[in-house]
Design a protein around this motif. Structure first.
Motif, PDB file in Angstrom:
ATOM      1  N   ASN A 556      41.432  -9.743  33.818  1.00 45.10           N
ATOM      2  CA  ASN A 556      40.670  -8.510  33.603  1.00 45.10           C
ATOM      3  C   ASN A 556      41.494  -7.283  33.988  1.00 45.10           C
ATOM      4  O   ASN A 556      41.510  -6.280  33.272  1.00 45.10           O
ATOM      5  CB  ASN A 556      39.357  -8.548  34.402  1.00 45.10           C
ATOM      6  N   ALA A 557      42.174  -7.382  35.125  1.00 45.07           N
ATOM      7  CA  ALA A 557      43.006  -6.259  35.559  1.00 45.07           C
ATOM      8  C   ALA A 557      44.159  -6.021  34.575  1.00 45.07           C
ATOM      9  O   ALA A 557      44.477  -4.867  34.232  1.00 45.07           O
ATOM     10  CB  ALA A 557      43.558  -6.526  36.960  1.00 45.07           C
ATOM     11  N   ALA A 558      44.764  -7.107  34.098  1.00 46.44           N
ATOM     12  CA  ALA A 558      45.889  -6.976  33.177  1.00 46.44           C
ATOM     13  C   ALA A 558      45.454  -6.395  31.838  1.00 46.44           C
ATOM     14  O   ALA A 558      46.124  -5.512  31.272  1.00 46.44           O
ATOM     15  CB  ALA A 558      46.552  -8.339  32.975  1.00 46.44           C
ATOM     16  N   VAL A 559      44.329  -6.865  31.311  1.00 46.23           N
ATOM     17  CA  VAL A 559      43.833  -6.364  30.026  1.00 46.23           C
ATOM     18  C   VAL A 559      43.425  -4.906  30.156  1.00 46.23           C
ATOM     19  O   VAL A 559      43.735  -4.075  29.283  1.00 46.23           O
ATOM     20  CB  VAL A 559      42.650  -7.224  29.535  1.00 46.23           C
ATOM     21  N   GLN A 560      42.757  -4.558  31.233  1.00 49.44           N
ATOM     22  CA  GLN A 560      42.346  -3.165  31.430  1.00 49.44           C
ATOM     23  C   GLN A 560      43.560  -2.243  31.478  1.00 49.44           C
ATOM     24  O   GLN A 560      43.567  -1.163  30.862  1.00 49.44           O
ATOM     25  CB  GLN A 560      41.536  -3.044  32.727  1.00 49.44           C
ATOM     26  N   LYS A 561      44.608  -2.652  32.180  1.00 49.04           N
ATOM     27  CA  LYS A 561      45.829  -1.831  32.259  1.00 49.04           C
ATOM     28  C   LYS A 561      46.494  -1.705  30.883  1.00 49.04           C
ATOM     29  O   LYS A 561      46.949  -0.615  30.500  1.00 49.04           O
ATOM     30  CB  LYS A 561      46.809  -2.435  33.262  1.00 49.04           C
ATOM     31  N   ALA A 562      46.522  -2.806  30.139  1.00 49.94           N
ATOM     32  CA  ALA A 562      47.152  -2.769  28.819  1.00 49.94           C
ATOM     33  C   ALA A 562      46.417  -1.824  27.882  1.00 49.94           C
ATOM     34  O   ALA A 562      47.030  -1.050  27.138  1.00 49.94           O
ATOM     35  CB  ALA A 562      47.203  -4.167  28.224  1.00 49.94           C
ATOM     36  N   LEU A 563      45.109  -1.838  27.926  1.00 48.42           N
ATOM     37  CA  LEU A 563      44.308  -0.953  27.080  1.00 48.42           C
ATOM     38  C   LEU A 563      44.481   0.502  27.501  1.00 48.42           C
ATOM     39  O   LEU A 563      44.535   1.406  26.653  1.00 48.42           O
ATOM     40  CB  LEU A 563      42.835  -1.357  27.143  1.00 48.42           C
ATOM     41  N   ALA A 564      44.580   0.729  28.816  1.00 52.23           N
ATOM     42  CA  ALA A 564      44.800   2.097  29.303  1.00 52.23           C
ATOM     43  C   ALA A 564      46.188   2.592  28.922  1.00 52.23           C
ATOM     44  O   ALA A 564      46.362   3.750  28.505  1.00 52.23           O
ATOM     45  CB  ALA A 564      44.615   2.136  30.814  1.00 52.23           C
ATOM     46  N   ASP A 565      47.204   1.739  29.050  1.00 54.07           N
ATOM     47  CA  ASP A 565      48.562   2.129  28.689  1.00 54.07           C
ATOM     48  C   ASP A 565      48.673   2.468  27.208  1.00 54.07           C
ATOM     49  O   ASP A 565      49.498   3.302  26.804  1.00 54.07           O
ATOM     50  CB  ASP A 565      49.541   0.998  29.027  1.00 54.07           C
ATOM     51  N   GLU A 566      47.819   1.830  26.402  1.00 52.84           N
ATOM     52  CA  GLU A 566      47.837   2.070  24.958  1.00 52.84           C
ATOM     53  C   GLU A 566      47.049   3.325  24.593  1.00 52.84           C
ATOM     54  O   GLU A 566      47.019   3.731  23.427  1.00 52.84           O
ATOM     55  CB  GLU A 566      47.260   0.851  24.239  1.00 52.84           C
ATOM     56  N   GLY A 567      46.389   3.940  25.577  1.00 46.46           N
ATOM     57  CA  GLY A 567      45.602   5.137  25.331  1.00 46.46           C
ATOM     58  C   GLY A 567      44.203   4.867  24.815  1.00 46.46           C
ATOM     59  O   GLY A 567      43.503   5.800  24.402  1.00 46.46           O
ATOM     60  N   LEU A 568      43.772   3.605  24.873  1.00 47.37           N
ATOM     61  CA  LEU A 568      42.435   3.254  24.375  1.00 47.37           C
ATOM     62  C   LEU A 568      41.370   3.405  25.452  1.00 47.37           C
ATOM     63  O   LEU A 568      40.177   3.512  25.147  1.00 47.37           O
ATOM     64  CB  LEU A 568      42.437   1.808  23.853  1.00 47.37           C
ATOM     65  N   LEU A 569      41.765   3.387  26.701  1.00 53.05           N
ATOM     66  CA  LEU A 569      40.853   3.550  27.824  1.00 53.05           C
ATOM     67  C   LEU A 569      41.357   4.657  28.734  1.00 53.05           C
ATOM     68  O   LEU A 569      42.580   4.815  28.911  1.00 53.05           O
ATOM     69  CB  LEU A 569      40.781   2.264  28.648  1.00 53.05           C
ATOM     70  N   LYS A 570      40.437   5.395  29.320  1.00 49.14           N
ATOM     71  CA  LYS A 570      40.788   6.369  30.340  1.00 49.14           C
ATOM     72  C   LYS A 570      40.089   5.947  31.624  1.00 49.14           C
ATOM     73  O   LYS A 570      38.898   6.175  31.813  1.00 49.14           O
ATOM     74  CB  LYS A 570      40.360   7.779  29.924  1.00 49.14           C
TER      75      LYS A 570
END
Length: 705
Positions: A556-570
């Motif tokens: 969960n932590a890894a996926v959340q970081k990946a989505l944030a790094d891609e600009g999909l999550l803030k």
């Protein structure tokens, strides 16, 4: 009997016990036994509660034998793994396979075999060791008067079973309750029932000569107040249940209306049950002749929403007791419970206690799915004869008369026909899985590792499309797309979450989330929220464990970081728009229950709330009021039961041979509707899972066999 191994990695210290070297054969004392159990607890081999139970028994009875203390600790350990009892025969030799401890914990100087050298080797000696303390620590199930002993010895003389006291009570009440509901025959107007069943079930043009097991299930359910309908995904369990409801309504005597309740263990499963039943009943209304007086639309409205079992029974905070019980029963004539494989023994006991003696109970579920996290496998016990059927001549004649169906000879009993089997029907034809996912699930279910790997490699794929009607719960696509990543890394899981144009991913709902409507129009906002939630439900990552980088926490932590790094999550603090969360504790006041999944989104005023979707119905809870939640990009296979996703990714962790099982793999695979991705951290993990069918010790079936 095989048992699932513990899900943790254990290190074993080299702590010595000086008195070990001076022990004569068979000279172990009760206090020394407690020292040994405490050492295992310190090593992480037993839980603190396991050794504490043994210590409590010695305080209760100073004459307790070492064998009794060890049996109690092992029993408590196995209860934590889902078993309701401990077969004493499994203690006649060191229970190596049962516990699944590492080699050093088995063969070391303070290991399992060393302790077992001082314990009985014969079943009769184990029984004698327990029965010698019946006055204070252990009673027999048939003993009277009951003195409240913590342990109960049940089973038979040849196959004794040791129980924790409360589980012996649960099992006795559930066994007797199910047997009573199945054994009391109900009057059936056979000719009228046949007329309605012929209207509700149009013969299939695909295989008109085959037995219509859905029609058989409806006929069998008329005979008693208990019926069990089992089958894999797409076999039409809820489709059959809807027709059963219509049949019961058609046969219901005039006067008071037929009171029907729908329930499931989780909110998602309950919502899916209601939607499937409503769709099936709505389409069935066209087959009802005018002037018959059968109004299925009114039945739909009167049923109301499906509920979780906790909500149905009236869960109370900080207590195991429910508002509905034997003295305050449910106000129902018919109760349909879906995803019954998830119903554990204690919950089934509470349900039967709260159900009026005159009410019908219909259990739906897949017997091959994972059992509940808590102790017990009630549906598995009920369905142990489902594949073979073992129908009596009376059952076969009744089915022929009422349903016009001839039961195949291979499903008839040549000898004694088990009573519960007469009220159980297995649906055998899947209308959903005709492609690769269906083939993979079947190969896993029958334990065929070679066929499973061949399907994944594309060698056995047969994509012959056939769509089901909406009333059958069908989708316009066949489940046929497979992808296997092996060996893989957590980064591969993150890449899958980011997605591509070919497969649903979390990028889909996050892009929709960024299209937040302007203004404060409630309807426009509600439609936007629904679109985001539906897009999120298209894809899910499932795994086997909670801890570590391959568990829910790490992924969960890894996926959340990946989505944030891609600009999909803030990501801004704990609560942020787009965060998916799963409720981990029932809260009846908020209307949320363990397993409910929602997404954090702003309301029309910009305030963050967690939004849940039940069918088409939206509900929201302020983020400030939800304390017991966890991020849900990744969830365990256990928590996914009752849900389906267009694209499902199943992650098998390294060293997973200790936590994987055939049922876990099958359940994860069958959560996928159209696309399935297998992510193996090591080669051969799928085969390891298939080769490990899980078995739960239980004495429930002894009440009706």
């Amino acid at each position: 009997m095989s048992f699932k191994k513990p899900s943790r990695t254990m290190s074993v210290p080299t702590t010595q016990m000086d008195w070990l070297n001076d022990l004569p054969a068979q000279g172990l004392s009760a206090p020394q036994t407690l020292q040994w159990l405490q050492l295992w607890t310190e090593q992480g081999l037993l839980r603190h509660i396991d050794s504490a139970l043994a210590a409590q028994l010695l305080r209760l009875d100073g004459q307790a034998s070492p064998a009794l203390l060890v049996a109690a600790a092992i029993l408590a350990q196995m209860e934590g793994r889902g078993h309701t009892c401990l077969p004493l025969a499994d203690l006649c030799a060191p229970p190596v396979a049962m516990l699944g401890w590492p080699t050093v914990a088995v063969d070391g100087p303070q290991g399992l075999r060393a302790l077992w050298a001082h314990l009985p080797a014969m079943l009769a000696d184990w029984q004698a060791a327990l029965q010698s303390n019946t006055s204070r620590a252990c009673s027999r199930l048939s003993d009277a008067p009951d003195q409240g002993q913590p342990l109960v010895l049940g089973g038979t003389a040849h196959a004794p079973l040791l129980y924790l006291r409360r589980y012996a009570g649960y099992e006795k009440r559930v066994g007797q309750g199910l047997l009573q509901r199945a054994s009391e025959p109900l009057p059936v107007p056979e000719a009228v029932a046949r007329q309605w069943l012929d209207r509700f079930f149009v013969p299939s043009t695909e295989a008109p000569a085959d037995t219509d097991w859905q029609k058989v299930a409806c006929a069998v359910a008329l005979r008693a107040r208990l019926s069990v309908i089992t089958g894999g995904p797409g076999t039409g369990k809820t489709y059959a249940a809807a027709r059963l409801l219509a049949l019961l309504l058609a046969l219901h005597e005039e006067g008071s209306p037929l009171r029907v309740a729908l329930a499931a263990p989780t909110g998602k499963a309950a919502a899916r049950l209601k939607q499937s039943i409503d769709n099936a009943l709505t389409s069935l209304q066209d087959q009802v002749p005018e002037g018959s007086g059968l109004d299925l639309n009114t039945l739909i409205a009167r049923m109301g929403p499906a509920r979780t079992l906790h909500s149905l029974l009236g869960a109370r905070p900080d207590t195991r007791q429910f508002r509905h019980h034997a003295a305050n029963p449910l106000d129902v004539d018919v109760l349909i419970v879906d995803e019954a494989s998830m119903v554990h023994l204690e919950m089934m006991d509470a349900l039967l206690q709260a159900l009026p003696a005159t009410a019908r109970l219909v259990l739906l579920g897949d017997k091959d799915q994972l059992a509940s996290v808590e102790a017990g496998a009630v549906l598995g016990d009920l369905c142990r004869d489902a594949a073979a059927a073992r129908y009596s001549a009376d059952t076969a004649q009744f089915v022929q008369t009422v349903a016009g169906q001839t039961l195949p000879a291979e499903y008839r009993s040549a000898g004694a026909a088990p009573l519960l089997a007469q009220q159980t029907v297995m649906l055998r034809q899947s209308r959903r899985f005709k492609g690769a996912i269906g083939q993979l699930a079947l190969a896993v279910n029958r334990g065929d590792t070679h066929a499973a790997r061949a399907v994944l490699s594309g060698a056995l794929v047969d994509d012959s499309p056939r769509s089901r009607t909406p009333a059958e719960g069908g989708t316009p696509h066949e489940a046929s797309a497979l992808l296997a990543l092996q060996p893989a890394s957590p980064q591969a899981v993150c890449a899958l979450a980011l997605g591509s144009s070919a497969k649903p991913s979390y990028a889909d709902y996050l892009r929709l989330m960024q299209q937040v409507p302007s203004g404060q129009d409630a309807e426009t906002h509600a439609n936007w929220v629904r679109s985001v939630l539906k897009a999120f439900e298209r894809f899910r990552i499932l795994c086997a464990v909670h801890q570590g980088e391959w568990g829910t926490q790490g992924l969960n932590a890894a996926v959340q970081k990946a989505l944030a790094d891609e600009g999909l999550l803030k990501v801004t603090g704990e609560w942020f728009a787009g965060r998916p969360v799963m409720v981990t504790r029932n809260d009846a006041q908020l209307g949320v229950f363990n397993g409910d999944v929602g997404v954090v989104l702003p309301n029309t005023e910009g305030t963050l709330k967690v939004w849940f979707l039940d069918g088409e119905t939206l509900r929201s809870v302020s983020v400030m009021r939800l304390a017991q939640v966890e991020t849900a990009f990744v969830m365990t296979v256990h928590k996914s039961q009752g849900s389906e996703f267009e694209h499902t990714a199943l992650v098998l962790p390294p060293g997973g041979a200790e936590v994987l099982s055939c049922e876990l793999a099958y359940t994860g695979i069958t959560r996928a509707r159209e696309q399935f991705t297998l992510i193996e951290a090591e080669a051969g993990l799928l085969e390891a899972a298939i080769d490990r069918p899980s078995v739960r010790a239980s004495g429930l079936a002894q009440w009706w066999l």
